[in-house]
Structures are given as C-alpha cells and as structure tokens.
Design a protein around this motif. Structure first.
Motif, mmCIF file in Angstrom:
data_model
loop_
_atom_site.group_PDB
_atom_site.id
_atom_site.type_symbol
_atom_site.label_atom_id
_atom_site.label_comp_id
_atom_site.label_asym_id
_atom_site.label_seq_id
_atom_site.Cartn_x
_atom_site.Cartn_y
_atom_site.Cartn_z
ATOM 1 N N ILE A 319 3.001 -32.527 -1.440
ATOM 2 C CA ILE A 319 3.174 -32.253 -0.009
ATOM 3 C C ILE A 319 1.824 -32.112 0.674
ATOM 4 N N ALA A 320 0.890 -31.396 0.041
ATOM 5 C CA ALA A 320 -0.435 -31.223 0.633
ATOM 6 C C ALA A 320 -1.177 -32.555 0.713
ATOM 7 N N ALA A 359 4.408 -26.327 8.012
ATOM 8 C CA ALA A 359 3.369 -25.292 8.007
ATOM 9 C C ALA A 359 1.989 -25.904 7.827
ATOM 10 N N LEU A 360 1.848 -26.852 6.882
ATOM 11 C CA LEU A 360 0.543 -27.482 6.673
ATOM 12 C C LEU A 360 0.126 -28.313 7.881
ATOM 13 N N ASN A 361 1.071 -28.990 8.501
ATOM 14 C CA ASN A 361 0.743 -29.750 9.716
ATOM 15 C C ASN A 361 0.179 -28.844 10.795
ATOM 16 N N ALA A 393 -1.477 -20.625 -3.862
ATOM 17 C CA ALA A 393 -2.186 -20.438 -2.597
ATOM 18 C C ALA A 393 -2.589 -21.797 -2.043
ATOM 19 N N VAL A 394 -2.169 -22.060 -0.794
ATOM 20 C CA VAL A 394 -2.540 -23.274 -0.083
ATOM 21 C C VAL A 394 -3.408 -22.853 1.090
ATOM 22 N N ALA A 458 -7.214 -20.099 6.498
ATOM 23 C CA ALA A 458 -5.803 -19.735 6.622
ATOM 24 C C ALA A 458 -5.114 -20.068 5.308
ATOM 25 N N THR A 459 -4.564 -19.041 4.634
ATOM 26 C CA THR A 459 -3.992 -19.208 3.298
ATOM 27 C C THR A 459 -2.510 -18.882 3.329
ATOM 28 N N LEU A 460 -1.720 -19.840 2.846
ATOM 29 C CA LEU A 460 -0.275 -19.661 2.694
ATOM 30 C C LEU A 460 0.004 -19.401 1.221
#
Length: 488
Positions: A319-320, A359-361, A393-394, A458-460
């Motif tokens: 996805i990333a 979320a990444l977008n 962690a992304v 910013a970490t998800l």
C-alpha cells in the motif's frame, strides 16, 4: 369505501400464541391422564368387585355339608342375607350339583365353564333386565358341586363414574387455574415490550436518545440494548450527514464567492492578459474547493463506515509503495525528492486497505503542500515503513518548517491550520482525517520533529497480526533527478 385492515392487526398476539403453545399441550396431557386414570380405576374396581364375588362364593361353599349322602346348605336365611348384603337385592346365588340340578338358589343362574386346573371362572349374564357379573366356583371330589354368585354391574359402573368425575373435575379446575395464572404472568412479562412500543410510538423522528431500561428479563433487556445501539448508529450517521451538510455550506461559501468575484472582475476587463490571470486564479480556487469537498466526503464516509468496518491483515509495504508511486508525478512537478524506506520488505498490519491508502494519501499530500521548503539539499519527503515489536509504524517525513509542539495536538482536530507562514490555504482537515482513520483502524497518529531536527514526522502506528517476524530496516532508496521512487 371499505377500510383496509393492517397486516399487523390480522396476526395473533404473542400472548395468545404463548398461551396456545402452553395450554394445548396441557389439555392433551389432561385428556391422556384422564383416560389413563380411568383405565387404571376401571381395572382395580373390577378386580375388587370380582374378588368380593369370589369371597362370597367361597363363604357359601364353606357352608355346604353332606348328611346321609345328601348335600345341604347349612345357612339360615338371615345368615345368607348377611353374605349377600346388597339392599336392592341385586346379588344372586345358585348352588348346583354336578348333574346340574339346583341345590339352593335365589335366581336361575347358569354356571360358566371352568378351565381345567382352575377353581373359578368369571362370566357376564343378564337377569330381569339387569347386566350381571358372575363367578362360578367348582369343588372337586366326593360331593362335588358348583357355586354361582352374580352381582349387578350398576353399582360398579356408578363407582367408576364417580371416580372419573372426581379425577377429571380437579384436573380441569387446575387447568383453568393454570391458564388464568399463565395469562396474567405472560401479560406481566410482555408489559415491558408494550411499554417499549409505547415509548417508541411517542418519540419524535428526531429523538435518537437511548431508551430507559425497563426490562425485567434478559431477552427484553437485550432487545432494548439492540435498539439503543441501532439508534446510536443512526444518530452517528445523521450527525455525520448534518456535519457534512454544514461543513459544505460553510466552507464552500468562501471559495465559491471568490471564484465568482474573480470571474466578475475578469468579465469587467478588456485586457486578455487580465483574463488569463483571472482564469488561472479561478482554476486554483476550483482546485482548492474540489480538494475541500473530497476531504469533507472522506470525513463523512469515515463517520458512516466506522461501525461496519472490517479489519484484516494487509500488506502495508504494498500500500505504501503504490501510494508513493501515485504521488511521484506531482512531486516531480514541485521539485520535491519523494522516496521510501523499507518498502521492499513484506510486512503485515491489521487494517483496511482503503483507509490505509486514504491516510497515506493525506499525509503525503500534507507534506507536499506544507513541508516542501527545502533545506541544504532541497525539499524532500520520505515514506518509511518499519516494525517496532508488535507495532507497524508508517512515517511520512519532510524537511520543511515543521510544527510547534504546542500546536501538534490541535492540528489533529478539524479546521485547525498550522502557522500562517507554513500553509498554502488548506482547510485544516488533512491531519484530522488521518487521525480519524487511525482510530478506526485501531491505531494512533503521532506528530514529531523529523530525525534531522527539521521538518515534521507524521507516524501512523498499527497493530500487527500474531506470528509475523520482524523485518529488517533497509536504507532509503533514491532515484536520479529531483524525485526518487521506492524500489520494487
């Protein structure tokens, strides 16, 4: 005009259904029990009367004596009446010799055939219009004779009728009492449902507050809880729709008014250069308004889907990597070095592919908009995926101006923007959308300073499924030119 009957009114009530389900089997059991009781009473009544007949026959036989070779019944009339105590003279006897001649009798009775090896036999007869039950007792040896004793069956039948009545009437009374008790008990148990229905009928369509607990039983309580949970979900959906409508009405008013003002100003000018400038401004304003609508829709969809979201293991690296590739053309156009770290190693996380991509977008879009003020090496944005024990962690890292510590928590709320010098006219929704997505995914969003001491990280953080091995961290990959793509 004929009135139409409601389908609900035609259906039987729960009370009547429950009473039928209970009382009908009880009535069947009562009938079966009554028949069984009558059969048992009939058997033992007949047995008792038959034994009494045998006793009378034995008593008469015991008083037969032989004198001078002649058989005689040595009983006075008073003693014989004592043996035959029926006051209505419904008991009869006959003492017969072996040749069939009558020795003594008070009725012309015929003996029954006694089987070999037995001393007496029972048979049915009739005399003077009355049904008789008789026993024939046969003696063996010298002076053999037979004793026949008969009794009218009216008395035993009357006894059987009384036994049947006395056994059925109390049972019927118990059935009626039980039916009355069940009617009241079922009514009391169904009263909470009626109160629940009345409470719902009295409610306005806009009242979605929880119902008060009025249930004495677990089942009704669960029904009330299910209704309250449904109202809660409906309330959330209605609230999301109201917020979306309010947000659209409030936030789009300014950009639409600006577009209209730009168009009116351009129409009032005759210079084509002014038209060109105004058209570019209109296009920019339209882009911002379109992005605002997309963000508002994302928030509304997130609020609507949070109760039915399915979380499954997904490949976070894929996805990333796909999200970074989708933003490469824009990063190239802005002169931003967009790269990735750890995107070439398989790594699973618990989540939803659509929400993770959204979320990444938003994080990458936020970094490209507000964090592309380059340092010594030029503007750069890095997407990093790594494993931290049971957490994936992304991170989206930029080298822009960053955000003050006191402002980071507020930026996770709606309509909160960063410092005036660090924004390009955003609506303050991007990070709040990511925070909402993170909560729906069972994770968290953290805002920190970039590892280089400049910019925002910013970490998800997401949960990992059990049994996933820790993946090694790989160095950041970078391509030639002003942007870099993750290795595949």
């Amino acid at each position: 005009m004929a009135m139409q009957t409601s389908p609900v009114a035609e259906r039987p009530s729960m009370r009547s259904r429950m009473l039928l389900r209970v009382l009908v089997p009880l009535a069947l059991i009562w009938v079966i029990g009554s028949v069984t009781a009558f059969a048992v009473a009939h058997f033992f009544t007949v047995e008792a009367f038959d034994r009494a007949l045998v006793g009378i026959a034995r008593a008469i036989a015991a008083n037969v004596v032989e004198r001078n070779g002649v058989l005689l019944l040595d009983l006075a009339e008073r003693e014989l009446r004592a043996l035959l105590p029926d006051k209505d003279e419904k008991e009869f006897f006959a003492l017969l010799r072996t040749d069939g001649s009558v020795l003594a009798s008070n009725a012309p009775l015929r003996p029954a055939q006694v089987e070999a090896g037995k001393r007496w036999a029972f048979s049915d007869a009739s005399y003077q219009g009355a049904e008789l039950r008789q026993v024939t007792l046969r003696t063996e040896g010298v002076g053999s004779f037979s004793v026949v004793v008969a009794q009218a069956t009216q008395e035993r039948q009357e006894l059987l009728r009384r036994l049947g009545a006395y056994s059925r009437l109390p049972q019927a009374a118990l059935i009626l009492l039980l039916g009355w008790w069940l009617y009241r008990t079922v009514g009391r148990e169904l009263a909470p449902l009626e109160r629940l229905q009345a409470a719902l009928d009295r409610r306005a369509s806009t009242d979605l507050s929880p119902l008060a607990s009025v249930a004495p039983s677990r089942e009704v309580e669960r029904l009330a809880q299910a209704i309250n949970e449904l109202m809660l979900r409906i309330g959330r959906g209605v609230q999301a729709q109201r917020e979306f409508a309010g947000n659209v009405a409030h936030e789009l008013r300014t950009p639409l008014a600006g577009i209209r003002a730009l168009a009116e100003y351009g129409l009032s000018q005759a210079d084509p250069d002014v038209w060109r400038v105004q058209l570019r401004s209109i296009a920019t304003s339209q882009e911002r308004a379109s992005r605002l609508v997309d963000q508002l829709l994302a928030l509304a969809l997130a609020d609507e889907a949070r109760d039915s979201l399915a979380l499954v293991p997904v490949r976070i690296d894929e996805i990333a990597r796909g999200t970074v590739l989708a933003h490469l053309p824009r990063a190239d156009a802005q002169g931003v070095d967009l790269g990735g770290v750890g995107l070439d190693q398989p790594l699973l996380a618990i989540g939803n592919a659509v929400l993770l991509e959204g979320a990444l977008n938003n994080l990458i879009d936020n970094a490209l908009r507000h964090g592309c003020v380059g340092g010594a090496t030029g503007p750069a944005v890095t997407v990093e995926v790594r494993r931290l024990e049971d957490i994936v962690a992304v991170s989206v890292i930029d080298n822009g101006p960053g955000i003050e510590d006191a402002l980071r928590e507020r930026l996770l709320q709606r309509w909160v923007q960063g410092q005036p010098g660090a924004t390009r006219g955003g609506a303050g929704l991007g990070l709040s959308i990511v925070a909402r997505y993170a909560a729906m995914l069972g994770g968290t969003l953290h805002l920190d300073t970039s590892p280089g001491g400049r910019g925002l990280c910013a970490t998800l953080k997401l949960q990992t499924p059990g049994g996933v091995s820790r993946e090694p961290r790989t160095p950041r990959t970078s391509g030639s030119g002003r942007s870099s793509a993750p290795s595949s």
